[in-house]
Design an enzyme around this catalytic site. Structure first.
Site, short mmCIF file in Angstrom:
data_model
loop_
_atom_site.label_atom_id
_atom_site.label_comp_id
_atom_site.label_asym_id
_atom_site.label_seq_id
_atom_site.Cartn_x
_atom_site.Cartn_y
_atom_site.Cartn_z
N GLU A 1 -21.37 8.03 5.77
CA GLU A 1 -20.76 7.44 6.98
C GLU A 1 -20.32 8.54 7.95
O GLU A 1 -20.51 8.43 9.16
CB GLU A 1 -19.55 6.58 6.58
N GLN B 1 -23.75 20.40 4.62
CA GLN B 1 -23.44 19.65 3.40
C GLN B 1 -24.24 20.20 2.22
O GLN B 1 -25.37 20.67 2.39
CB GLN B 1 -23.78 18.17 3.61
N HIS C 1 -11.70 10.94 17.96
CA HIS C 1 -12.56 9.76 17.79
C HIS C 1 -12.82 9.47 16.30
O HIS C 1 -12.77 8.30 15.87
CB HIS C 1 -13.88 10.01 18.52
N ARG D 1 -12.12 6.41 11.48
CA ARG D 1 -12.06 6.52 10.02
C ARG D 1 -10.68 6.27 9.42
O ARG D 1 -10.57 6.07 8.21
CB ARG D 1 -12.60 7.89 9.58
C1 FAD Z 1 -15.76 0.14 10.58
C2 FAD Z 1 -17.16 0.66 10.82
C3 FAD Z 1 -18.25 -0.06 10.40
C4 FAD Z 1 -19.57 0.41 10.62
N1 FAD Z 1 -20.64 -0.31 10.18
C5 FAD Z 1 -21.88 0.13 10.37
C6 FAD Z 1 -23.03 -0.60 9.93
O1 FAD Z 1 -22.90 -1.67 9.36
N2 FAD Z 1 -24.28 -0.08 10.13
C7 FAD Z 1 -24.45 1.10 10.78
O2 FAD Z 1 -25.59 1.52 10.96
N3 FAD Z 1 -23.39 1.82 11.20
C8 FAD Z 1 -22.13 1.39 11.02
N4 FAD Z 1 -21.07 2.13 11.44
C9 FAD Z 1 -21.32 3.44 12.07
C10 FAD Z 1 -21.17 3.37 13.61
O3 FAD Z 1 -22.08 2.47 14.17
C11 FAD Z 1 -21.40 4.76 14.24
O4 FAD Z 1 -22.71 5.20 14.02
C12 FAD Z 1 -20.48 5.82 13.68
O5 FAD Z 1 -19.18 5.33 13.50
C13 FAD Z 1 -20.45 7.04 14.62
O6 FAD Z 1 -19.66 6.77 15.77
P1 FAD Z 1 -20.21 6.87 17.26
O7 FAD Z 1 -21.39 6.03 17.47
O8 FAD Z 1 -19.03 6.60 18.14
O9 FAD Z 1 -20.77 8.34 17.38
P2 FAD Z 1 -20.17 9.79 17.69
O10 FAD Z 1 -21.24 10.74 17.43
O11 FAD Z 1 -18.88 10.00 16.97
O12 FAD Z 1 -19.99 9.77 19.23
C14 FAD Z 1 -18.78 9.70 19.94
C15 FAD Z 1 -19.06 8.95 21.22
O13 FAD Z 1 -19.96 9.69 22.04
C16 FAD Z 1 -20.83 8.78 22.73
N5 FAD Z 1 -22.21 9.00 22.27
C17 FAD Z 1 -22.62 9.71 21.19
N6 FAD Z 1 -23.95 9.73 21.10
C18 FAD Z 1 -24.40 9.02 22.14
C19 FAD Z 1 -25.70 8.67 22.59
N7 FAD Z 1 -26.80 9.04 21.95
N8 FAD Z 1 -25.80 7.92 23.70
C20 FAD Z 1 -24.71 7.53 24.38
N9 FAD Z 1 -23.45 7.82 24.02
C21 FAD Z 1 -23.30 8.56 22.90
C22 FAD Z 1 -20.36 7.39 22.38
O14 FAD Z 1 -19.43 6.96 23.33
C23 FAD Z 1 -19.70 7.58 21.04
O15 FAD Z 1 -18.76 6.60 20.69
C24 FAD Z 1 -19.76 1.67 11.26
C25 FAD Z 1 -18.64 2.42 11.67
C26 FAD Z 1 -17.36 1.92 11.47
C27 FAD Z 1 -16.16 2.78 11.90
#
Ligand code: FAD
Length: 286
Positions: free
Chosen positions: A122, A134, A231, A236
Protein backbone atom coordinates in the site's frame (compact mmCIF):
# COMPACT_ATOMS: atom_id res chain seq x y z
CA UNK A 1 11.57 6.80 16.98
CA UNK A 2 10.26 3.29 17.47
CA UNK A 3 12.40 0.16 17.83
CA UNK A 4 10.08 -2.84 18.25
CA UNK A 5 11.13 -6.07 19.95
CA UNK A 6 11.92 -9.10 17.82
CA UNK A 7 10.25 -12.36 18.96
CA UNK A 8 10.95 -15.99 17.98
CA UNK A 9 8.78 -19.07 17.62
CA UNK A 10 9.75 -22.40 19.22
CA UNK A 11 11.44 -23.23 15.91
CA UNK A 12 13.45 -19.99 15.98
CA UNK A 13 11.49 -18.14 13.29
CA UNK A 14 11.69 -14.37 13.90
CA UNK A 15 8.64 -12.13 13.98
CA UNK A 16 7.63 -8.60 15.06
CA UNK A 17 4.40 -7.23 16.44
CA UNK A 18 4.60 -3.57 15.55
CA UNK A 19 6.29 -1.26 13.05
CA UNK A 20 9.73 0.20 13.65
CA UNK A 21 10.27 3.78 12.46
CA UNK A 22 13.75 5.29 12.44
CA UNK A 23 14.47 8.78 11.17
CA UNK A 24 17.66 8.20 9.19
CA UNK A 25 18.26 11.61 7.72
CA UNK A 26 18.63 14.48 8.43
CA UNK A 27 19.37 14.26 12.14
CA UNK A 28 20.95 17.64 12.88
CA UNK A 29 20.10 19.87 9.94
CA UNK A 30 21.34 23.46 9.80
CA UNK A 31 20.06 26.47 7.93
CA UNK A 32 22.59 28.65 6.12
CA UNK A 33 21.99 32.03 7.77
CA UNK A 34 25.38 33.34 6.55
CA UNK A 35 24.47 32.64 2.94
CA UNK A 36 21.16 34.44 3.35
CA UNK A 37 22.89 37.39 5.05
CA UNK A 38 25.27 37.75 2.09
CA UNK A 39 22.35 37.59 -0.34
CA UNK A 40 20.33 40.21 1.54
CA UNK A 41 23.31 42.59 1.87
CA UNK A 42 23.08 43.15 -1.87
CA UNK A 43 19.80 45.10 -1.49
CA UNK A 44 19.15 48.72 -0.50
CA UNK A 45 19.89 49.02 3.27
CA UNK A 46 16.75 51.16 3.63
CA UNK A 47 14.70 47.99 3.12
CA UNK A 48 15.96 46.69 6.50
CA UNK A 49 16.63 43.18 5.16
CA UNK A 50 19.65 42.77 7.46
CA UNK A 51 17.33 42.14 10.42
CA UNK A 52 16.01 38.95 8.86
CA UNK A 53 18.94 36.75 9.90
CA UNK A 54 19.21 38.43 13.31
CA UNK A 55 15.72 37.30 14.35
CA UNK A 56 16.21 36.49 18.05
CA UNK A 57 13.84 33.52 17.84
CA UNK A 58 15.40 30.48 16.22
CA UNK A 59 13.09 27.83 14.74
CA UNK A 60 14.16 24.33 13.58
CA UNK A 61 16.29 24.42 10.41
CA UNK A 62 13.68 22.51 8.39
CA UNK A 63 11.00 25.02 9.32
CA UNK A 64 13.33 27.95 8.68
CA UNK A 65 14.05 26.58 5.21
CA UNK A 66 10.34 26.36 4.41
CA UNK A 67 9.70 29.81 5.88
CA UNK A 68 12.52 31.31 3.82
CA UNK A 69 11.05 29.75 0.66
CA UNK A 70 7.66 31.30 1.40
CA UNK A 71 9.17 34.69 2.24
CA UNK A 72 11.42 34.69 -0.82
CA UNK A 73 8.27 34.56 -2.96
CA UNK A 74 7.32 38.06 -1.74
CA UNK A 75 10.79 39.31 -0.69
CA UNK A 76 9.33 39.55 2.81
CA UNK A 77 12.59 40.16 4.63
CA UNK A 78 12.07 43.72 5.85
CA UNK A 79 10.22 45.40 8.68
CA UNK A 80 6.79 44.02 7.83
CA UNK A 81 7.91 40.43 7.58
CA UNK A 82 6.47 37.72 9.83
CA UNK A 83 9.04 37.21 12.58
CA UNK A 84 9.93 33.74 13.84
CA UNK A 85 7.95 34.30 17.00
CA UNK A 86 4.87 34.14 14.76
CA UNK A 87 6.04 31.06 12.88
CA UNK A 88 3.03 28.97 13.88
CA UNK A 89 0.59 31.56 12.46
CA UNK A 90 2.76 31.82 9.35
CA UNK A 91 2.64 28.07 8.70
CA UNK A 92 -1.06 27.87 9.57
CA UNK A 93 -1.70 30.49 6.92
CA UNK A 94 0.30 28.46 4.38
CA UNK A 95 -1.72 25.34 5.19
CA UNK A 96 -5.03 27.18 5.17
CA UNK A 97 -4.34 28.86 1.83
CA UNK A 98 -3.03 25.63 0.24
CA UNK A 99 0.38 27.12 -0.57
CA UNK A 100 1.86 23.66 0.08
CA UNK A 101 4.63 23.74 -2.53
CA UNK A 102 6.97 25.48 -0.07
CA UNK A 103 6.78 22.39 2.16
CA UNK A 104 8.57 20.48 -0.58
CA UNK A 105 11.87 22.16 0.36
CA UNK A 106 12.54 19.72 3.22
CA UNK A 107 12.68 15.95 3.07
CA UNK A 108 12.94 13.19 5.65
CA UNK A 109 14.25 9.68 5.19
CA UNK A 110 12.79 6.90 7.32
CA UNK A 111 13.74 3.28 7.83
CA UNK A 112 10.49 1.38 8.25
CA UNK A 113 10.49 -2.25 9.39
CA UNK A 114 8.27 -4.63 11.29
CA UNK A 115 5.73 -4.01 8.54
CA UNK A 116 4.26 -6.74 6.39
CA UNK A 117 4.53 -6.99 2.64
CA UNK A 118 0.79 -6.35 2.35
CA UNK A 119 1.23 -2.98 4.08
CA UNK A 120 4.32 -1.91 2.17
CA UNK A 121 2.42 -2.76 -1.00
CA UNK A 122 0.00 0.00 0.00
CA UNK A 123 2.78 2.43 0.91
CA UNK A 124 4.58 2.11 -2.41
CA UNK A 125 1.48 3.45 -4.14
CA UNK A 126 2.62 6.94 -3.07
CA UNK A 127 4.50 8.41 -6.01
CA UNK A 128 4.63 12.14 -5.64
CA UNK A 129 7.49 13.55 -3.51
CA UNK A 130 8.52 10.09 -2.37
CA UNK A 131 11.66 7.95 -2.82
CA UNK A 132 11.57 4.23 -2.07
CA UNK A 133 14.12 1.43 -1.58
CA UNK A 134 12.85 -1.93 -0.43
CA UNK A 135 14.43 -5.28 0.41
CA UNK A 136 14.62 -7.45 -2.69
CA UNK A 137 13.02 -10.86 -2.25
CA UNK A 138 14.91 -11.93 -5.35
CA UNK A 139 18.35 -10.99 -4.09
CA UNK A 140 18.09 -11.59 -0.34
CA UNK A 141 17.84 -15.24 0.63
CA UNK A 142 15.85 -16.79 3.48
CA UNK A 143 18.52 -15.93 6.06
CA UNK A 144 16.80 -12.56 6.67
CA UNK A 145 13.25 -13.87 6.61
CA UNK A 146 11.00 -12.45 9.36
CA UNK A 147 7.24 -12.11 9.77
CA UNK A 148 4.78 -9.61 11.19
CA UNK A 149 1.89 -10.52 13.47
CA UNK A 150 -1.24 -8.46 12.89
CA UNK A 151 -2.75 -6.60 15.89
CA UNK A 152 -5.93 -8.75 15.66
CA UNK A 153 -3.96 -11.95 16.29
CA UNK A 154 -1.83 -10.73 19.17
CA UNK A 155 -4.43 -10.71 21.93
CA UNK A 156 -6.35 -13.79 20.76
CA UNK A 157 -4.62 -16.99 22.00
CA UNK A 158 -6.04 -19.17 19.20
CA UNK A 159 -5.21 -16.75 16.39
CA UNK A 160 -1.80 -16.10 17.90
CA UNK A 161 -1.06 -19.82 18.07
CA UNK A 162 -2.25 -20.28 14.49
CA UNK A 163 0.08 -17.44 13.45
CA UNK A 164 3.08 -19.10 15.11
CA UNK A 165 2.32 -22.43 13.42
CA UNK A 166 1.74 -20.73 10.08
CA UNK A 167 5.04 -18.85 10.04
CA UNK A 168 6.93 -21.97 11.16
CA UNK A 169 5.33 -23.82 8.26
CA UNK A 170 5.95 -20.99 5.78
CA UNK A 171 9.59 -20.75 6.83
CA UNK A 172 10.08 -24.51 6.38
CA UNK A 173 8.22 -24.53 3.05
CA UNK A 174 10.33 -21.63 1.74
CA UNK A 175 13.57 -23.39 2.59
CA UNK A 176 12.41 -26.78 1.27
CA UNK A 177 11.22 -25.18 -1.95
CA UNK A 178 14.50 -23.29 -2.29
CA UNK A 179 16.43 -26.53 -1.84
CA UNK A 180 14.35 -28.35 -4.50
CA UNK A 181 14.78 -25.45 -6.93
CA UNK A 182 18.53 -25.43 -6.30
CA UNK A 183 18.72 -29.17 -7.05
CA UNK A 184 16.86 -28.65 -10.32
CA UNK A 185 19.11 -25.75 -11.20
CA UNK A 186 22.19 -27.93 -10.63
CA UNK A 187 20.73 -30.73 -12.71
CA UNK A 188 20.32 -28.36 -15.67
CA UNK A 189 16.74 -27.06 -15.67
CA UNK A 190 16.82 -24.39 -18.37
CA UNK A 191 14.38 -22.02 -16.66
CA UNK A 192 16.50 -22.10 -13.52
CA UNK A 193 19.98 -22.11 -14.96
CA UNK A 194 20.10 -20.49 -18.41
CA UNK A 195 21.49 -17.16 -17.22
CA UNK A 196 24.69 -15.45 -16.05
CA UNK A 197 26.15 -16.97 -12.89
CA UNK A 198 25.28 -13.88 -10.81
CA UNK A 199 21.63 -14.37 -11.65
CA UNK A 200 21.43 -17.98 -10.54
CA UNK A 201 20.66 -17.38 -6.87
CA UNK A 202 18.04 -14.84 -7.93
CA UNK A 203 16.41 -17.47 -10.13
CA UNK A 204 15.95 -19.71 -7.13
CA UNK A 205 14.80 -16.93 -4.76
CA UNK A 206 12.34 -15.42 -7.21
CA UNK A 207 10.59 -18.77 -7.58
CA UNK A 208 10.84 -19.76 -3.90
CA UNK A 209 9.22 -16.53 -2.73
CA UNK A 210 5.95 -17.64 -4.32
CA UNK A 211 5.11 -19.48 -1.08
CA UNK A 212 5.68 -16.47 1.19
CA UNK A 213 2.56 -15.06 2.79
CA UNK A 214 1.43 -11.44 2.96
CA UNK A 215 2.62 -11.36 6.58
CA UNK A 216 6.27 -11.58 5.52
CA UNK A 217 8.22 -8.56 6.75
CA UNK A 218 9.41 -6.19 4.00
CA UNK A 219 11.87 -3.56 5.35
CA UNK A 220 11.73 -0.37 3.36
CA UNK A 221 13.43 3.03 3.30
CA UNK A 222 11.10 5.86 2.35
CA UNK A 223 11.97 9.51 1.88
CA UNK A 224 9.20 12.09 1.79
CA UNK A 225 9.26 15.80 1.35
CA UNK A 226 7.17 17.46 4.05
CA UNK A 227 4.21 18.00 1.74
CA UNK A 228 4.18 14.34 0.72
CA UNK A 229 4.72 13.27 4.33
CA UNK A 230 1.62 15.19 5.37
CA UNK A 231 -0.40 13.51 2.63
CA UNK A 232 0.87 10.05 3.61
CA UNK A 233 0.09 10.67 7.30
CA UNK A 234 -3.39 11.94 6.38
CA UNK A 235 -4.13 8.86 4.30
CA UNK A 236 -2.39 6.23 6.42
CA UNK A 237 -3.18 7.52 9.92
CA UNK A 238 -6.82 8.30 9.18
CA UNK A 239 -9.67 6.39 10.75
CA UNK A 240 -10.40 4.63 7.45
CA UNK A 241 -6.85 3.25 7.09
CA UNK A 242 -6.46 -0.31 8.28
CA UNK A 243 -5.03 -0.95 11.74
CA UNK A 244 -1.50 -2.11 10.85
CA UNK A 245 -0.97 0.76 8.41
CA UNK A 246 -2.56 3.25 10.78
CA UNK A 247 -0.11 2.33 13.50
CA UNK A 248 2.68 3.11 11.06
CA UNK A 249 1.05 6.42 10.05
CA UNK A 250 0.80 7.45 13.69
CA UNK A 251 4.44 6.55 14.27
CA UNK A 252 5.60 8.50 11.24
CA UNK A 253 3.69 11.48 12.61
CA UNK A 254 5.13 11.13 16.11
CA UNK A 255 8.68 10.72 14.78
CA UNK A 256 8.47 13.78 12.53
CA UNK A 257 6.62 15.99 15.03
CA UNK A 258 9.64 17.11 17.11
CA UNK A 259 11.53 18.06 13.92
CA UNK A 260 8.77 20.03 12.19
CA UNK A 261 6.25 20.69 14.94
CA UNK A 262 4.93 23.88 13.30
CA UNK A 263 4.36 22.13 9.98
CA UNK A 264 2.28 19.43 11.71
CA UNK A 265 0.74 21.54 14.47
CA UNK A 266 -2.75 21.25 12.96
CA UNK A 267 -2.78 17.47 13.47
CA UNK A 268 -4.73 16.11 16.41
CA UNK A 269 -4.69 12.53 17.61
CA UNK A 270 -8.18 11.17 18.17
CA UNK A 271 -9.09 7.85 19.82
CA UNK A 272 -11.43 5.67 17.80
CA UNK A 273 -14.14 3.40 19.20
CA UNK A 274 -11.86 0.37 19.20
CA UNK A 275 -9.31 2.25 21.31
CA UNK A 276 -6.82 2.78 18.46
CA UNK A 277 -5.44 6.16 17.45
CA UNK A 278 -6.01 8.19 14.29
CA UNK A 279 -4.82 11.59 13.09
CA UNK A 280 -7.25 14.32 12.18
CA UNK A 281 -6.73 17.75 10.56
CA UNK A 282 -9.03 20.37 9.09
CA UNK A 283 -6.41 21.20 6.42
CA UNK A 284 -5.99 18.09 4.31
CA UNK A 285 -3.73 17.90 1.31
CA UNK A 286 -2.12 21.36 1.42
C1 FAD B 1 -8.31 3.90 2.65
C2 FAD B 1 -7.68 3.61 1.30
C3 FAD B 1 -8.19 2.63 0.49
C4 FAD B 1 -7.61 2.35 -0.77
N1 FAD B 1 -8.13 1.37 -1.56
C5 FAD B 1 -7.58 1.09 -2.74
C6 FAD B 1 -8.10 0.07 -3.60
O1 FAD B 1 -9.07 -0.59 -3.27
N2 FAD B 1 -7.48 -0.19 -4.79
C7 FAD B 1 -6.40 0.54 -5.20
O2 FAD B 1 -5.89 0.29 -6.28
N3 FAD B 1 -5.89 1.51 -4.41
C8 FAD B 1 -6.42 1.80 -3.21
N4 FAD B 1 -5.89 2.77 -2.42
C9 FAD B 1 -4.67 3.48 -2.89
C10 FAD B 1 -5.01 4.88 -3.43
O3 FAD B 1 -5.88 4.81 -4.53
C11 FAD B 1 -3.72 5.61 -3.87
O4 FAD B 1 -3.10 4.94 -4.94
C12 FAD B 1 -2.70 5.72 -2.77
O5 FAD B 1 -3.30 6.02 -1.54
C13 FAD B 1 -1.65 6.80 -3.12
O6 FAD B 1 -2.19 8.09 -2.93
P1 FAD B 1 -2.27 9.19 -4.08
O7 FAD B 1 -2.99 8.71 -5.26
O8 FAD B 1 -2.81 10.42 -3.42
O9 FAD B 1 -0.79 9.34 -4.59
P2 FAD B 1 0.52 10.16 -4.14
O10 FAD B 1 1.62 9.66 -4.96
O11 FAD B 1 0.69 10.12 -2.66
O12 FAD B 1 0.23 11.59 -4.67
C14 FAD B 1 -0.10 12.72 -3.90
C15 FAD B 1 -1.01 13.59 -4.74
O13 FAD B 1 -0.31 14.07 -5.88
C16 FAD B 1 -1.20 14.12 -6.99
N5 FAD B 1 -0.76 13.17 -8.02
C17 FAD B 1 0.16 12.18 -7.89
N6 FAD B 1 0.34 11.53 -9.04
C18 FAD B 1 -0.47 12.12 -9.93
C19 FAD B 1 -0.74 11.89 -11.30
N7 FAD B 1 -0.14 10.93 -11.99
N8 FAD B 1 -1.64 12.68 -11.91
C20 FAD B 1 -2.26 13.67 -11.25
N9 FAD B 1 -2.06 13.95 -9.95
C21 FAD B 1 -1.17 13.17 -9.29
C22 FAD B 1 -2.57 13.74 -6.46
O14 FAD B 1 -3.24 14.90 -6.07
C23 FAD B 1 -2.24 12.88 -5.28
O15 FAD B 1 -3.26 12.79 -4.31
C24 FAD B 1 -6.46 3.08 -1.19
C25 FAD B 1 -5.92 4.07 -0.34
C26 FAD B 1 -6.52 4.34 0.88
C27 FAD B 1 -5.89 5.41 1.79
Amino acid sequence: MFFPEVFHTDEGVAYLKEPGVVLLYPLNPQFNYDGVRTFLKGFDPKLGFDRYVDDPTRIPAAEQNVKFAGQLCYMSFGRNRTINDQAKQYFDHIKESGHGSVLEHVSFSFLIYGLSRSQTHELVRHRSGVAISQVSQRYVSGSCLRFVERPEFQSDPELHNDFLKRINRTYRTYHELGQKLLERQRSGSLLLSAEQKTGLRKKVNQAARACLTNETEAPIQMTFNARALRHVIEQRASGSAETETRRLGIRLFKTALPVISNLLSDYNIIILEDGTEAVFTKWRKV
